[in-house]
Enzyme design. Sequence first.
Site, mmCIF file in Angstrom:
data_model
loop_
_atom_site.group_PDB
_atom_site.id
_atom_site.type_symbol
_atom_site.label_atom_id
_atom_site.label_comp_id
_atom_site.label_asym_id
_atom_site.label_seq_id
_atom_site.Cartn_x
_atom_site.Cartn_y
_atom_site.Cartn_z
ATOM 1 N N ARG C 260 0.885 -1.165 0.000
ATOM 2 C CA ARG C 260 0.000 0.000 0.000
ATOM 3 C C ARG C 260 0.924 1.216 0.000
ATOM 4 O O ARG C 260 1.451 1.590 1.036
ATOM 5 C CB ARG C 260 -0.873 -0.029 1.261
ATOM 6 C CG ARG C 260 -2.038 0.936 1.250
ATOM 7 C CD ARG C 260 -2.690 0.999 2.638
ATOM 8 N NE ARG C 260 -1.892 1.824 3.533
ATOM 9 C CZ ARG C 260 -2.032 1.850 4.860
ATOM 10 N NH1 ARG C 260 -2.915 1.068 5.464
ATOM 11 N NH2 ARG C 260 -1.268 2.632 5.606
ATOM 12 N N HIS C 264 -3.612 4.748 4.345
ATOM 13 C CA HIS C 264 -4.848 4.000 4.163
ATOM 14 C C HIS C 264 -5.852 4.741 3.284
ATOM 15 O O HIS C 264 -6.356 4.219 2.302
ATOM 16 C CB HIS C 264 -5.470 3.687 5.524
ATOM 17 C CG HIS C 264 -6.815 3.055 5.426
ATOM 18 N ND1 HIS C 264 -7.004 1.812 4.893
ATOM 19 C CD2 HIS C 264 -8.050 3.516 5.747
ATOM 20 C CE1 HIS C 264 -8.294 1.512 4.898
ATOM 21 N NE2 HIS C 264 -8.946 2.534 5.412
ATOM 22 N N TYR C 273 2.529 5.264 12.173
ATOM 23 C CA TYR C 273 2.639 3.856 12.578
ATOM 24 C C TYR C 273 3.570 3.010 11.709
ATOM 25 O O TYR C 273 3.742 1.831 11.983
ATOM 26 C CB TYR C 273 1.246 3.215 12.640
ATOM 27 C CG TYR C 273 0.417 3.371 11.374
ATOM 28 C CD1 TYR C 273 0.605 2.516 10.289
ATOM 29 C CD2 TYR C 273 -0.533 4.389 11.264
ATOM 30 C CE1 TYR C 273 -0.136 2.664 9.129
ATOM 31 C CE2 TYR C 273 -1.272 4.551 10.096
ATOM 32 C CZ TYR C 273 -1.079 3.682 9.044
ATOM 33 O OH TYR C 273 -1.802 3.834 7.895
HETATM 34 C C1 LIG Z 1 -16.544 -3.981 9.640
HETATM 35 C C2 LIG Z 1 -15.622 -2.840 9.466
HETATM 36 N N1 LIG Z 1 -14.795 -2.537 10.471
HETATM 37 C C3 LIG Z 1 -13.938 -1.497 10.355
HETATM 38 C C4 LIG Z 1 -13.895 -0.751 9.216
HETATM 39 C C5 LIG Z 1 -12.920 0.433 9.088
HETATM 40 N N2 LIG Z 1 -11.885 0.059 8.124
HETATM 41 C C6 LIG Z 1 -12.005 0.420 6.848
HETATM 42 S S1 LIG Z 1 -10.780 -0.247 5.937
HETATM 43 C C7 LIG Z 1 -10.077 -0.979 7.271
HETATM 44 C C8 LIG Z 1 -8.820 -1.776 7.105
HETATM 45 C C9 LIG Z 1 -8.964 -2.866 6.112
HETATM 46 O O1 LIG Z 1 -7.725 -3.479 5.930
HETATM 47 P P1 LIG Z 1 -7.463 -4.519 4.783
HETATM 48 O O2 LIG Z 1 -8.576 -5.493 4.727
HETATM 49 O O3 LIG Z 1 -6.115 -5.078 5.000
HETATM 50 O O4 LIG Z 1 -7.508 -3.671 3.434
HETATM 51 P P2 LIG Z 1 -6.515 -2.514 2.918
HETATM 52 O O5 LIG Z 1 -7.093 -1.206 3.345
HETATM 53 O O6 LIG Z 1 -5.189 -2.765 3.516
HETATM 54 O O7 LIG Z 1 -6.489 -2.622 1.440
HETATM 55 C C10 LIG Z 1 -10.795 -0.721 8.406
HETATM 56 C C11 LIG Z 1 -10.451 -1.209 9.743
HETATM 57 C C12 LIG Z 1 -14.811 -1.098 8.198
HETATM 58 N N3 LIG Z 1 -14.858 -0.398 7.061
HETATM 59 N N4 LIG Z 1 -15.635 -2.145 8.346
#
Ligand SMILES: Cc1ncc(C[n+]2csc(CCOP(=O)(O)OP(=O)(O)O)c2C)c(N)n1
Lengths: 327, 327, 343, 343
Positions: C260, C264, C273
Amino acid sequence: MAVMTVLEAVRQAMLEEMRRDSRVFVMGEDIGARGGVFLATDGFLQEFGEQRVIDTPLAESSIAGIAIGAAVNGMRPIAEIEFADFVWPAMNQIVGEASRIRYGTNGNKFAPLVVRMPYGGGVRGGLYHSQTIDVVFAHQPGLIVIAPCTPYDAKGLLKAAIRADDPVVFLEHKRTYRLVRGEVPEEEYILPIGKADIKRAGSDMTVVSYGLMVHYCLEAARKLSDEGVEAEVVDLRTLAPVDRETFLESVRRTSKAMVVYEDNRTYGIGAEIAATIAQDAFHDLDAPVVRLAGPDVPAMAFAPPFEAEFMLSPEKIAAAMRDLAAY
Amino acid sequence: MAVMTVLEAVRQAMLEEMRRDSRVFVMGEDIGARGGVFLATDGFLQEFGEQRVIDTPLAESSIAGIAIGAAVNGMRPIAEIEFADFVWPAMNQIVGEASRIRYGTNGNKFAPLVVRMPYGGGVRGGLYHSQTIDVVFAHQPGLIVIAPCTPYDAKGLLKAAIRADDPVVFLEHKRTYRLVRGEVPEEEYILPIGKADIKRAGSDMTVVSYGLMVHYCLEAARKLSDEGVEAEVVDLRTLAPVDRETFLESVRRTSKAMVVYEDNRTYGIGAEIAATIAQDAFHDLDAPVVRLAGPDVPAMAFAPPFEAEFMLSPEKIAAAMRDLAAY
Amino acid sequence: MPPDDSPSAATATSGQRVRSSKLTRPDLLEMYRVMALSRTLDERVWLLNRQGKAAIVAAAQGHEAAQIACVFATDPSRDHYLIYYRELTTLLAVGLTPLDLLKGFLSKEGEPMSGGRQFPTHGACRNVDLFSFSNVVGTQLPQAAGVALADKMRGEPNVTVVYFGDGAASQGDCHEAMNFAGIHRLPIIFFCENNRYAISVPLSKQMAVENIAARAAGYGFPGVTLDGTDPIGVYEAVYAAAERARNGGGPTLIEVMVERLFPHTSDDDHTRYRSAEDLRQMRSRDPLPTFEAQLRKAGILDDATHDRIWSEAKRLVNEATEEAEAAPYPQVDQFTRHVFAES
Amino acid sequence: MPPDDSPSAATATSGQRVRSSKLTRPDLLEMYRVMALSRTLDERVWLLNRQGKAAIVAAAQGHEAAQIACVFATDPSRDHYLIYYRELTTLLAVGLTPLDLLKGFLSKEGEPMSGGRQFPTHGACRNVDLFSFSNVVGTQLPQAAGVALADKMRGEPNVTVVYFGDGAASQGDCHEAMNFAGIHRLPIIFFCENNRYAISVPLSKQMAVENIAARAAGYGFPGVTLDGTDPIGVYEAVYAAAERARNGGGPTLIEVMVERLFPHTSDDDHTRYRSAEDLRQMRSRDPLPTFEAQLRKAGILDDATHDRIWSEAKRLVNEATEEAEAAPYPQVDQFTRHVFAES
Ligand SMILES: Cc1ncc(C[n+]2csc(CCOP(=O)(O)OP(=O)(O)O)c2C)c(N)n1
Ligand SMILES: Cc1ncc(C[n+]2csc(CCOP(=O)(O)OP(=O)(O)O)c2C)c(N)n1
Ligand SMILES: [Mg+2]
Ligand SMILES: [Mg+2]
């Protein structure tokens, strides 16, 4: 006309729709060889085979999620949640997702699924087999919520639900399954979603209810009739979108209103009904809207005296009707 | 007195309680090095270490379930759900389980956890970062539900929640986080759970609200005051168990009532408040109880005109107040 | 890298496939073109965010190679894509235009996926079966199992691809979906874009094992971990998985290790972090220069083609930006529509 | 089977343990005694159900050996037990009396776990940290992780045992709990009583793999599958897992293959979904006769002891039945108590 139970009406509605439309299928825990824990799908496996009668793993969130996906991809799933008490793990998929698919895609996609679930108390089900779980669904725009109380309504509304192009939560009161019998036409019929039904006409007060409580209200109304008080009993049938016109029109005639529901009182279904009446029929009311409901304890307890104390009864309802009549 | 934001008040409440009581710990997504997506736990990892500041996997059901287990085993967990919109997977653990532990064990066990979550709209959050999720918690007896709107209330009530021996859902309106500033005493204080607060005195009508909408009601009340109408604004603060006495007493004085809430209107929090007023202050009311709320669409949409249309505003509230005053 | 102009038709056993098991030279150039377009657009929307015009952006930068390979190895004319929120390259690959997407980022009238109701890239396409209903991480996984189930019930040999991240793999829904897919041998590809972070939470706090692919064994289907900066390797694995799925072979879990490259979302600051060393390593795994070097070495890409591709991307994005900025917001009366079926 | 009167103290490294790594002859007899008592009580409550006195019964018959072994290998004076609903032997083993349990089945006043509010065997004990809050399958698993986390945070070397079935393993909560336990190396034993059915749903429709233990690898801790009719084998595995947990070694998944000798509950009829052949095979795996034969062969059990154990069990259950039947229902005013803390 055939006389049958609510359970049989539910079974027949699904049977007919599965015969009519190959897109319709059932899924859930124990619905196959077992025929469902209440036997709502008894014989389905034999008739339709494993492809259309899917015994799922014990995982409610996926039951709802898979039904959503299949619905979006052209099928008409009927998902059974074994008891409404166990729908909580699936809330995210039902309330959070299914309800918003049409809206969130600007109408590009829609999810015509039905989630059926037995609910309600008075069956010695204790904390986790007695719950009335309805307001959480009914509060979510985009979900249709139906809660019939007679075999006739159950069959006609379940068929309508299966044909609807929107997600439907279909609530079946367990206690009515075998207790309530009634006439059902031989020929096919469909009932309109979103229409309340006046189950008993009366001029002295309007009693709004749904589910098992309708039967208790009718019993109470018969008692009161002997005492010279005629209560009109309105069965909501569809909790969302709720048919305000029918009960408001009734209250405007009777000038007194009572709302009866089995669930915990505070923030329950009856609050909306009472608030609506109090707002929209304000000048017609001769007395405050009475709410009769379950107590605000975390759930229905198991021991017989606890259950009896939690549940409303025709007697308790009749007593409240008497008070209202005398107001 | 220090002047601070709601966010800072929330942070300080947790900080003080963690310093005071080693049983208190925080857990949730991104609360460690990141300090929380809103920075409510900024600096906590540095001060308390990884043992008491637990970055959890992305799995809300377990966040709530683990907090329950730790609470039952003597700890005081504060679980953060990143956005209230994501609490649905955890509903089973919060509404289905935490609420019934004391009751279902006849008092043998209890679960003193706090589940905090940012909620609410007006932040360009679209369908899934704007939701007001409260009635589903407030309807469940056994849960305490708190929704403060000022830094003073947020701090005093969060500290009370952490010390409470029952499960608490603590709802923080995202839009108030940085927008709303206010005075907070330097010395320690705790506010009582279950007490509404009259945020503005007035004699012409009672406006009951909570969260961000309280601020909009106050702004509207100020406008109306210029026009000679004095609205009393009651902030519920605790949604469950709800403090009926405070708003009923107010309505009995003012004879007019309005309930203002951000969430979808039907079956929302305001239905209970309106129904209660209509029932218990029936003879004091000079007008029907007015409900002002969000529209019954599945959630707040993203584009600026959609969001503006969904959200109430001081202007919309003032207009409704004007109508009620003229009634 | 074995570029080849003559596709071997042998493996394309079922239905109409866009491409064969081996990528042709034009395929590879086209992949590079879409990646360049994605990168250009991604940089633009980040800029629009910084200018206060785009409320929220989740950059796909670093994921481009894996995303383009996955679409190229499947068939957008009939397969199903349940995407994640970091899928700009996927969206361009299935046919959305920069204008479609920019209208999403600026929530302007005519946005095709949700009519401006949802966050950018959320909603559903009309011409391709691609959707992303919600922001609630994990919900797409059982839904995808249901989509695949419907195809299986009707005997339609289409593949469902469901996208998720390393964070999403922790959700209960992920377990339930994989378990069901395994039992019913559904035609589905679980496509995990593992970028080692879920917002700020690193893999070591997300799971106790090295790879998510290790979980597949517990569900009775194969799982592989691939270098997600290598579009050819990803293409071949997805192609094989799709063929197997179409032929009744059941699910595959494909985990692609990607980076990434940005925080985020536009609301995040990853320096809070991620260590300087981690950030440095991450940058070294940008798939664009790597793929470019591969193509140049193989004689597929020269300076002229390179410059044409990038300047064309820039032109497209510029024009689309102008048009999207000029477009009005959606009409407010639209917002009470589509709650229920309109009869 | 190596019965031994002299426990080797060597492995009992931490705290007060009730038993050592090797079971003594008195231990084995005591295990048999509790199993016999459980069987006797189970038969009684089934009868009470058929007489219309007990509203619902979930028989533990077939699970007795595994359940007794698990409690004997841990320490009820300090460990935590988050039980399932089919745990009569577990409950007797940690110290509940037939009277306590019968009061639960008849929901009579003085029922110790929930005051008659919950289904039989649900609620929480006062003297032992054993509980079962709800009937919602799977919820106990993350809760157990939380219980174990609290011990770990305080540095208390106690073990948390969480019980679940093959059906429960499909719940998202199971995945989330195991994942968290693995990451934090929690002192927990996931004790899966796999009886091949979840009500009517057979294993083949519950999962695509042979054993639930296969999932442990995806969470970074060991998983084993054992014959749950062999109490000594189960004892040894649980003992080792508990020692490891106390010493910071983290979780273990122990899957015991058992038979559900009765229908799911008193509301079920298993002939609707189990073949005659399946039922015959099931009956051949009753742990009681097997264990009895083992004990007799080892010279631990003779006719006199056998008869004494069973007649004593019968006497206890008879007396308790009489007392429970005679007891009143709880006072109705109790039912509004304990909604919130009583101050
Ligand atoms: C059920 C839920 N919990 C928390 C969130 C907040 N949130 C959005 S993206 C994310 C991280 C997702 O990480 P990952 O699956 O590794 O995808 P990446 O962003 O790294 O592509 C979080 C915690 C959410 N959207 N849905
Ligand atoms: C969440 C949830 N869904 C469904 C049920 C209904 N139900 C009760 S027990 C059971 C089967 C459990 O099977 P398993 O875990 O294998 O345990 P066993 O009964 O075989 O010991 C089901 C489906 C429930 N109690 N909770
Ligand atoms: Mg990630
Ligand atoms: Mg089982």
